[in-house]
Design a protein around this motif. Structure first.
Motif, mmCIF file in Angstrom:
data_model
loop_
_atom_site.group_PDB
_atom_site.id
_atom_site.type_symbol
_atom_site.label_atom_id
_atom_site.label_comp_id
_atom_site.label_asym_id
_atom_site.label_seq_id
_atom_site.Cartn_x
_atom_site.Cartn_y
_atom_site.Cartn_z
ATOM 1 N N MET A 8 0.878 -1.170 0.000
ATOM 2 C CA MET A 8 0.000 0.000 0.000
ATOM 3 C C MET A 8 0.912 1.216 0.000
ATOM 4 S SD MET A 8 -3.355 -0.610 2.397
ATOM 5 C CE MET A 8 -2.450 -0.219 3.851
ATOM 6 N N LEU A 55 -8.504 -0.172 3.631
ATOM 7 C CA LEU A 55 -7.519 -0.400 4.691
ATOM 8 C C LEU A 55 -6.673 0.841 4.957
ATOM 9 C CD1 LEU A 55 -6.267 -2.274 6.751
ATOM 10 C CD2 LEU A 55 -4.752 -3.128 4.968
ATOM 11 N N ASN A 67 -5.832 0.626 -6.492
ATOM 12 C CA ASN A 67 -6.047 -0.545 -5.657
ATOM 13 C C ASN A 67 -6.465 -1.698 -6.556
ATOM 14 O OD1 ASN A 67 -5.632 0.587 -2.952
ATOM 15 N ND2 ASN A 67 -7.362 1.871 -3.496
ATOM 16 N N ILE A 84 -7.010 -3.186 -0.830
ATOM 17 C CA ILE A 84 -5.568 -2.960 -0.713
ATOM 18 C C ILE A 84 -5.007 -2.639 -2.091
ATOM 19 C CG2 ILE A 84 -5.300 -4.466 1.298
ATOM 20 C CD1 ILE A 84 -4.105 -6.541 -0.729
#
Length: 130
Positions: A8, A55, A67, A84
């Motif tokens: 991330m 997240l 993502n 994520i």
């Protein structure tokens, strides 16, 4: 123990594979008006409507530009999606390799693992999302 290594915003994170039912590619997410800022919306996964949680927003890190994956998290019969950036791989971790730090303000943080070429934070968000 097996853990899922993912990225991330150019940082590495680990989450227990035992709490993840499956990993899917990102699908169309329907926004929910007046939802918490960390709720991305709802998805239809093979006829089951489930909540998708961002997240990055949940743990307070900068959101990724793209993502690509959703982790389908399970807790008993309840399922939720965790948005994520991208899954890298599944790795085997020895509990003795986990380096813990005390952080009272971040109850999702479970420690750090050092790899030869990277460092990954271990997160446990089950108690936050269920």
């Amino acid at each position: 123990m097996q853990m899922i290594l993912f990225t991330m915003n150019q940082q590495y994170y680990l989450i227990s594979a035992a709490s993840v039912e499956e990993v899917i590619d990102t699908v169309t997410i329907t926004k929910v008006p007046l939802a918490y800022h960390w709720i991305e919306g709802l998805i239809n996964l093979r006829g089951t409507v489930m909540t998708v949680i961002g997240l990055a927003e949940l743990i307070g890190v900068t959101r990724s530009k793209e993502n690509r994956n959703i982790l389908i998290m399970k807790n008993d019969e309840e399922k939720k999606g965790l948005l994520i950036e991208e899954v890298v791989e599944v790795v085997d971790i020895e509990p003795a390799d986990i380096q813990l730090t005390s952080s009272d303000d971040q109850d999702y943080y479970a420690g750090v693992i050092s790899f030869p070429d990277k460092v990954a934070n271990i997160i446990d968000v089950n108690h936050l999302i269920f």
